[in-house]
Structures are given as structure tokens and as C-alpha cells.
Design a protein around this motif. Structure first.
Motif, short mmCIF file in Angstrom:
data_model
loop_
_atom_site.label_atom_id
_atom_site.label_comp_id
_atom_site.label_asym_id
_atom_site.label_seq_id
_atom_site.Cartn_x
_atom_site.Cartn_y
_atom_site.Cartn_z
N ILE A 41 6.59 0.78 9.17
CA ILE A 41 6.70 2.22 8.98
C ILE A 41 6.75 2.52 7.49
O ILE A 41 7.54 1.91 6.74
CB ILE A 41 7.95 2.79 9.68
CG1 ILE A 41 7.98 2.39 11.15
CG2 ILE A 41 7.99 4.31 9.52
CD1 ILE A 41 6.81 2.92 11.95
N SER A 42 5.93 3.45 7.02
CA SER A 42 5.93 3.82 5.60
C SER A 42 7.23 4.56 5.25
O SER A 42 7.79 5.29 6.06
CB SER A 42 4.72 4.69 5.26
OG SER A 42 4.76 5.91 5.97
N ASN A 43 7.69 4.38 3.99
CA ASN A 43 8.94 5.00 3.56
C ASN A 43 8.70 6.41 3.01
O ASN A 43 7.60 6.96 3.12
CB ASN A 43 9.65 4.12 2.52
CG ASN A 43 8.82 3.93 1.25
OD1 ASN A 43 7.89 4.70 0.98
ND2 ASN A 43 9.15 2.92 0.48
N ALA A 44 9.71 7.00 2.39
CA ALA A 44 9.62 8.38 1.90
C ALA A 44 8.56 8.55 0.83
O ALA A 44 8.06 9.66 0.61
CB ALA A 44 10.98 8.84 1.38
N GLY A 74 0.80 -1.22 0.00
CA GLY A 74 0.00 0.00 0.00
C GLY A 74 0.83 1.26 0.00
O GLY A 74 2.07 1.24 0.02
N GLN A 75 0.11 2.38 -0.01
CA GLN A 75 0.73 3.71 0.03
C GLN A 75 -0.18 4.63 0.84
O GLN A 75 -1.40 4.61 0.67
CB GLN A 75 0.94 4.27 -1.38
CG GLN A 75 1.66 5.61 -1.41
CD GLN A 75 1.77 6.19 -2.81
OE1 GLN A 75 0.86 6.04 -3.62
NE2 GLN A 75 2.88 6.86 -3.10
N VAL A 76 0.43 5.46 1.69
CA VAL A 76 -0.32 6.39 2.52
C VAL A 76 -0.12 7.80 1.98
O VAL A 76 1.01 8.23 1.72
CB VAL A 76 0.14 6.33 4.00
CG1 VAL A 76 -0.82 7.13 4.88
CG2 VAL A 76 0.25 4.91 4.48
N LEU A 77 -1.25 8.54 1.83
CA LEU A 77 -1.21 9.88 1.24
C LEU A 77 -1.91 10.88 2.16
O LEU A 77 -2.82 10.51 2.91
CB LEU A 77 -1.91 9.90 -0.13
CG LEU A 77 -1.42 8.91 -1.18
CD1 LEU A 77 -2.34 8.95 -2.40
CD2 LEU A 77 0.01 9.21 -1.59
N ASP A 78 -1.49 12.14 2.08
CA ASP A 78 -2.22 13.22 2.72
C ASP A 78 -3.55 13.40 1.99
O ASP A 78 -3.58 13.52 0.76
CB ASP A 78 -1.40 14.52 2.67
CG ASP A 78 -2.09 15.67 3.38
OD1 ASP A 78 -3.03 16.23 2.78
OD2 ASP A 78 -1.70 16.01 4.49
N ALA A 79 -4.65 13.42 2.73
CA ALA A 79 -5.98 13.45 2.10
C ALA A 79 -6.20 14.71 1.27
O ALA A 79 -6.95 14.67 0.29
CB ALA A 79 -7.07 13.34 3.16
#
Length: 766
Positions: free
Chosen positions: A55-58, A29-34
Motif C-alpha cells: 500500500i502506498s504511503n501519504a 516508486g511513487q504513485v501520482l494523480d495524472a
């Protein structure tokens, strides 16, 4: 025998190996600012109650190993400054999971800002930026944005009549007798300020706005011509994972009523929001009734991890009456009266009638981790029918425009560089007719004009992330504005003619430097040039007179500041000092018919200090007292005219008209675990010079407002917010939106005395 025993023991495990391998899977997956759709680094992801933490990467990417096939697992996402998210995932998951996280309003130093197109945390943004989010807007009755905007240092918003707004950023209202000028505004990624230089902010309801970023001082390098600043508005959108219906109503003193219905749904691939608001107000003063209906459609789509499509549509129908300004004697005698006489507001039915549609579409495409493009287009259609005190106007506007930018991230030696290039173009066509006003009815035609407004800019910006936590920015824009006016009829002249005003294209540079002193503190400094051509209403005044000699303003701004958080993040601060020299300053005066006329003067010197502080005493969601926060802002303005002479009178050294030397706002926020909350706000404004000669000043005033209520769930799906509030608890007599350099000494637009409101909203969430 031993061989048989070993085989008997090992065989079951060997048989289970395919089952174990089949049951083991990985969630990618990938986490983004909404809001910005930028990757979030450092997000903690855990599966189940006691699952392994990743922990998500850069790039915001993560891989979580889980067990199960056809089962459901729960993922938890946590990051300081963002609301925790919990997602249920059905296994196996064959596609990349995109997760959006919403920033918390109480940790703005970690929130990503879009100002200067950087998409960086506020602590890494070299510029004077203030944020007004939905929680600040909801501190008040949402009848307007005035009280929310006035919490920001260096900014003053006024309301001469209900829905008649004026915004001043560092004194920019000097040339704005009415309306919003000299401040460039954007809605989403497209301009809200029209090609004519006018911003119809009153066409929006306060509840339509999800967030405001206010950039103070010249920002021409990215947002085009302007010496006052820029305001970036984000339309209200559905939050990730939100599926709800909200209905609410507010009623208050002097016939105030506001109703709102909002339906929203937010997923990982799309979100959509529909909102209808209706507001009515009978008015504190005579002839100050208003009525506004707004329909907002707002949506975002994420067809792939590389694309984001954002769109909005706003339909607005607005009517409000214009009471007119009062003299000091009338103001003292009865502040609730309207301007009287044969050309009075009641006799002439002075009012504004506007309806229109605004449509915007923006597409962001990430080619890869180093290249992305954002292209936006918009269109608007508006009609106006305005009987004023001395004339009657009927106008129709249509406009279209586009903005596109390309962002490239690379390395230049030891520095990580972000290069942004782009352009913007707007074209508006207006049919403007003026008539005699015969007691609120259309009389003889005075003038008939067709106006084509065109404005555009090209811009480039380079950001360099240097060793030692330094960030350097260099930017440049090329601005051009042109008005083409064809006069089809004028009663006095009786002949057609064409007037073209093409302002010389100007280069506006900006250079900024930021140093991250610690993890929580940064300092910044910048030098920027401003350029602001006259608006269409300054070239073609409301009485149909063409102001052919008016020149554009030009200025140079120096500023330095420091912002950050100390005491374990409990105390946040943002301090900026600036010095701005403006040449060819445009000032306004009223003539005998109360029409605003404009002229250039020599220059002004504007020096100031802006400070914002917030101290969080308690912030613990599970404690009985879950939040206790004190905050405040202070503005000092030392603004003076330079090289200014009015006839034989030398005005050099006088205080700048319409600007208070001192302004301060202090607030307290309190919340409890059971849902009770209290918001207190006090606002002080010093005396304001109302004439360039500094012969008349408004009185200083201190007003206090409060809102209290309870927010709590009534059931698993239903939540309640019931509230009551009051404004001007000190019962101050003050003028909110003075007429500057007014003819006949009519300076004062009285605001309401002590008034009250109350209401409730219900949210049904799936």
C-alpha cells in the motif's frame, strides 16, 4: 562422519545464498494523480498474478520486493476512483518508478480538484464546484460546449449564433449582451480571460477540453477580480501509457460537418498530444454559417520527480455569420429568417472573422515535501475583422502575462497548515479601428484607438486541517485594473486625446469552513467578497464611444452546502444554497443603432439553491449490463433588482433580466459489456424576463437529446466508436441566447428545431 554429513547437506545451500541474494531486488516508486501530479495514498500495488500486495504511503511512495535479474515483472496498481494500471518493469530498476493514475469520471467525490489551488478531493473542498469532464462533453456531438455546460446547476450557457457564446453563472450574463464576461477563465495554469476582461472561448473546439472545473460565486481571493465565478479549463492531454492515433468525423442536419485527428503518446517521463479539428455548419437560420479550424499542441514533461513542465499551443481560425435578433412577430412568422432591412444582417454581411495563437508554459517545482512553486507565462496574438450591422471593426491584439504561486505545508499547533501566496500580471495592447459599413465593405474611418489594458493581483491563502475533521480556509487578494486609451482619430472630434481609467485597487477576502461528517459526507460554508471592473468593451463600445463614468461592481456572497455519497456510494449528491448582494450592478441596453450601452444601477439581491444528484443502479464492467446511471440537476433562482430606477420608473423588486427562476436537467446513461451505449438528456428552462421592466418574457421550454452507438475493439490495436444522435427531439420552438433590453423589440435568437447527427471514430493504439 556426522560432521561430513552436515557439511554435505549445508554446502549446496551456502553456495545458493549469494545467488538468492543476487536475485532478490526491490522496486522503489511513487504513485501520482495524472492530472494534478499530487501523491496518491492508499494505492494497492501487487507484483505478478499472486504477488505480495503493498500500500502506498501519504507521499504516494511504495517498495515492492521482487525476484529476478534481467527479467520482466508486472505491477498492478489499484485505487478506488481511479482506472487500474498495469506496468511491465525490466529488472533491475535503479531509479525511482513514477506511476500516474487517471481518475474515473464515475467517482468524482474521490477525484482531486485544483479549485482554490488546494489539490484536495472534492469532499474536502469548501466551495460550490462542479466538474465537466471529457465523458460529459462526449455525450453530445461536440459542436460546442453549450449542452455539456448546461448539465451543471447554477450555470447557463447560450449560443446566440453558432460559435457566439455567452456564459451565465448565477445571473452574471446580465451585463453580457454578447461574449463571455464577468467570469474569469483559465487554461491550464494561465489566464484565458484577457487583461481587457474578455474571454475568447469560441476560439477553442469542444474536443480541445479535457476537463472543466466551474467555481460559482465570487472567488477573488485566488483568481482575482470577478463577481460571477471562475472556470478552470484543462487542455486535452495524453493519458499515462497511452500511445494512439484517433481519427473521427461527424455529419448532421443543416450542413453540420466536423472532422478531428488526434495523435497522443503518454509515458512516465513525458506525454504529448497533437489535435487538429475542423468544423463547418451551413446554419439553421439564414446567415448563420460558420467555419472553424483549431490546432492544439499539448505536452507535459517530468524531468525529475520534483519537476513538471506543462505547455500548450493553440492556433485557431474562426469565421461565423451573425443573423441578428428577431421581433416576436418575426419569430412567430419564420424563426429561420435573419434580421432584415437596409441595416440587416445579410445586407451588411454581419459576421466575425478572427484568427490567433495562444501559447502557455507552466513549471512546477517541488523543493521538498513541504515547499512547491508553480510559475506560468503565456502570450497571445489575435487579429479581428468584423462587419457589423451598423459599423465595421478591425482590431489587432497582443498580450503577455505571468502567474506564480508558492505553497508551503507546515504545522501550526495541532493543525496541519497549507499556506499559498502568489501573484498574477497581465498586459494587453490592442489597436481598434471602427469604420462605416457599406454593405459589408469598409467605409469611412470613424475612430482609431490604441488601448493598453493592465490587470494584476496579489493573493494569499491559509488552509488549516484541524482535529475532528475540520478544514478552515482564510484568503485575501489585492486586485488592480487599469485602461489607457489613446484616441488617434475620431471623425466627429478631429482631435487626438488620451483617456486613462485606473480603478481603485480593492481587497477581496474569502473565509470558508468544512466539516467531514463521515468518510463519504461533508458540509461546507463560506463568505466571500467579489469585485469586477468593467471590461474594455464596456468602457469602449463598438461604436467608438467612451463610457467614462462606469464603475466596478462589488458584492458579498454567503453560501452553505453539503455533498457526499450514500447507499454504498450509489447515490451522490451536492446541494448548495447561497445569498449574494451585488452593488453598482452593471446592466446593458441597446440604443437605436443596436449598440449595447452600459450603466451602473443601485444593487441586486440574488438568492438561490443548486442541487445535483446521481444514482448508479448498475456499475459492473463484466456484467452484460455494465452501467445504468440516472442523474439530474436543479437550480432555483430568486434574483431581484434593488434600488433601481429608470427615469421616472421604479424597477426595484423586478425579476433580474435574463435569469430563469427554475432550470433542470435529467439524464440517463446506459452501457453494455458488448459496447452498446445510450445517453439521454433532457433540459428544462423556465420563462426568462427579457427587459428590466419585466414587460417581455421568453417562453419556457423542454428539450430532449439522445445519443446511441457502439464502442468496441475491432482488433488488438483498433477500436471503433460509431454513433447516431438527435437534439431537440421534442421539436420545441425556443430562443437560445436572447438579446436583453433590445431596441426595436428584437429579443429572440431562435435555436434549431429537431435535428440529427451521426459519425464514427477509429482509435489505433500501440
Amino acid at each position: 562422519m556426522k560432521h561430513y554429513l552436515y557439511s554435505s547437506i549445508l554446502l549446496p545451500f551456502l553456495l545458493l545464498l549469494p545467488v538468492v541474494a543476487w536475485a532478490q531486488t526491490t522496486i522503489n516508486g511513487q504513485v501520482l494523480d495524472a492530472r494534478s501530479r499530487q501523491p496518491l495514498e492508499g494505492v494497492t500495488i501487487s507484483a505478478g498474478v499472486n504477488g505480495q500486495q503493498i500500500i502506498s504511503n501519504a507521499q504516494g511512495e511504495f517498495k515492492v520486493p521482487v525476484n529476478g535479474e534481467g527479467a520482466t515483472t508486472t505491477l498492478h496498481f489499484q485505487l478506488l476512483g481511479y482506472a487500474t494500471r498495469t506496468l511491465k518493469v525490466i529488472l533491475p530498476l535503479t531509479q525511482v518508478l513514477q506511476v500516474s493514475m487517471q481518475a474515473n469520471a464515475t467517482n468524482l467525490s474521490e477525484v482531486v480538484v485544483t479549485g482554490y489551488e488546494t489539490n484536495r478531493p472534492l469532499l474536502e473542498t469548501a466551495g460550490a464546484i462542479s466538474i465537466v469532464d471529457s465523458e460529459v462533453i462526449q455525450r453530445f456531438d461536440q459542436s460546442s460546449l453549450v449542452r455539456a455546460v448546461n448539465t451543471v446547476p447554477g450555470v447557463r450557457m447560450e449560443e446566440r449564433a453558432p460559435a457566439s457564446y455567452r456564459i451565465s453563472i448565477r445571473g452574471s450574463s446580465l451585463r453580457s449582451p454578447y461574449g463571455v464576461r464577468n467570469v474569469k477563465m483559465y487554461l491550464g495554469d494561465v489566464p484565458l480571460t484577457e487583461a481587457s476582461g474578455i474571454t475568447m472561448l469560441n476560439m477553442l473546439d469542444a474536443g480541445n477540453i479535457g476537463r472543466m472545473e466551474i467555481l460559482k460565486g465570487p472567488v477573488g481571493s485566488i483568481y482575482g477580480a470577478g463577481t460571477g465565478g471562475a472556470i478552470l479549463l484543462e487542455p486535452k492531454r495524453a493519458a499515462p501509457g497511452e500511445h494512439q492515433l484517433e481519427v473521427g468525423g461527424t455529419t448532421g442536419s443543416y450542413g453540420f460537418r466536423r472532422y478531428a485527428v488526434t495523435a497522443s503518446t503518454g509515458g512516465e517521463k513525458a506525454n504529448a498530444l497533437v489535435q487538429y479539428t475542423r468544423q463547418q455548419y451551413d446554419g439553421y437560420r439564414e446567415h448563420t454559417a460558420m467555419e472553424r479550424e483549431v490546432l492544439l499542441l499539448s505536452a507535459q514533461f517530468y524531468p525529475s520527480e520534483k519537476q513538471t513542465l506543462s505547455t500548450y499551443l493553440i492556433y485557431s481560425d474562426l469565421f461565423y455569420q451573425l443573423p441578428g435578433a428577431l421581433t416576436q412577430e418575426q419569430y412567430n412568422e419564420n424563426p429561420r429568417q435573419a434580421r432584415g432591412g437596409a441595416l440587416g444582417s445579410v445586407a451588411q454581411n454581419a459576421s466575425m472573422n478572427t484568427d490567433g495563437v495562444n501559447i502557455g508554459l507552466s513549471h512546477e517545482y517541488k523543493l521538498n515535501n513541504r515547499w512547491r512553486n508553480i510559475t506560468s507565462v503565456y502570450g497571445l496574438f489575435r487579429s479581428q475583422d468584423h462587419p457589423f450591422n451598423t459599423d465595421y471593426e478591425r482590431n489587432a491584439n497582443q498580450e503577455f502575462g505571468a502567474r506564480s504561486l508558492l505553497v508551503h505545508t507546515t504545522r501550526v499547533g495541532v493543525a496541519e497548515a497549507t499556506i499559498t501566496v502568489g501573484g498574477e500580471y497581465q498586459r494587453g495592447f490592442q489597436v481598434a479601428r471602427t469604420f462605416d459599413n457599406n454593405g459589408g465593405a469598409v467605409g469611412a474611418n470613424r475612430s482609431d484607438d490604441e488601448l493598453i489594458s493592465e490587470t494584476g493581483l496579489l493573493f494569499a491563502q491559509a488552509e488549516f486541517l484541524l482535529p475532528g475533521n475540520w478544514l478552515a480556509t482564510a484568503a485575501l487578494s489585492y486586485n488592480d485594473t487599469r485602461y489607457d486609451i489613446t484616441r488617434l482619430q475620431q471623425a466627429a472630434a478631429g482631435a487626438d486625446f488620451r483617456f486613462i481609467r485606473d480603478f481603485n485597487a480593492v481587497l477581496s477576502p474569502r473565509v470558508a469552513l468544512l466539516k467531514r461528517l463521515t468518510k463519504q459526507i461533508s458540509a461546507h460554508a463560506s463568505v466571500s467578497a467579489g469585485y469586477s471592473p468593467p471590461s474594455e468593451e464596456e468602457i469602449l463600445t463598438s461604436d467608438g464611444v467612451l463610457n467614462q463614468e462606469l464603475e466596478a461592481e462589488k458584492g458579498l456572497n454567503f453560501e452553505a452546502g453539503v455533498r457526499g455519497r450514500i447507499f454504498d456510494g450509489r447515490l451522490s449528491f451536492d446541494v448548495v444554497a447561497f445569498s449574494f448582494r451585488l452593488n453598482e450592478t452593471i446592466v446593458s441596453r441597446q440604443d437605436v443603432s443596436s449598440i449595447a450601452v452600459f450603466r451602473n444601477i443601485g444593487s441586486t439581491s440574488q438568492n438561490g439553491l443548486e442541487t445535483a444528484l446521481a444514482f448508479t443502479v448498475v456499475e459492473e464492467s463484466m456484467a452484460p449490463l455494465s452501467l445504468l446511471k440516472l442523474w439530474g440537476s436543479y437550480t432555483y433562482n430568486h434574483f431581484r433588482f434593488k434600488d433601481y430606477q429608470q427615469g421616472e420608473t421604479v424597477l426595484s423588486g423586478n425579476k433580474l433580466t435574463g435569469v430563469a427562476p427554475h432550470m433542470a436537467t435529467v439524464g440517463l446513461d446506459l452501457a453494455t459489456q458488448v459496447g452498446f451505449y445510450l445517453n439521454l438528456t433532457s433540459n428544462f428552462v423556465d420563462t426568462i424576463p427579457l427587459t428590466d421592466e419585466n414587460t417581455v418574457f421568453s417562453d419556457a421550454f423542454l428539450i430532449v437529446g439522445a445519443r446511441t452507438g457502439i464502442r468496441r475493439p475491432l482488433s488488438k490495436h483498433l477500436a471503433l466508436d460509431a454513433f447516431v444522435g438527435a437534439e431537440n427531439l421534442t421539436n420545441q420552438k425556443y430562443s437560445l441566447g436572447n438579446d436583453l433590453n433590445a431596441f426595436g423589440a428584437r429579443f429572440f435568437q431562435p435555436a434549431a428545431d429537431r435535428n440529427y447527427y451521426g459519425g464514427l471514430s477509429l482509435k489505433y493504439a500501440l
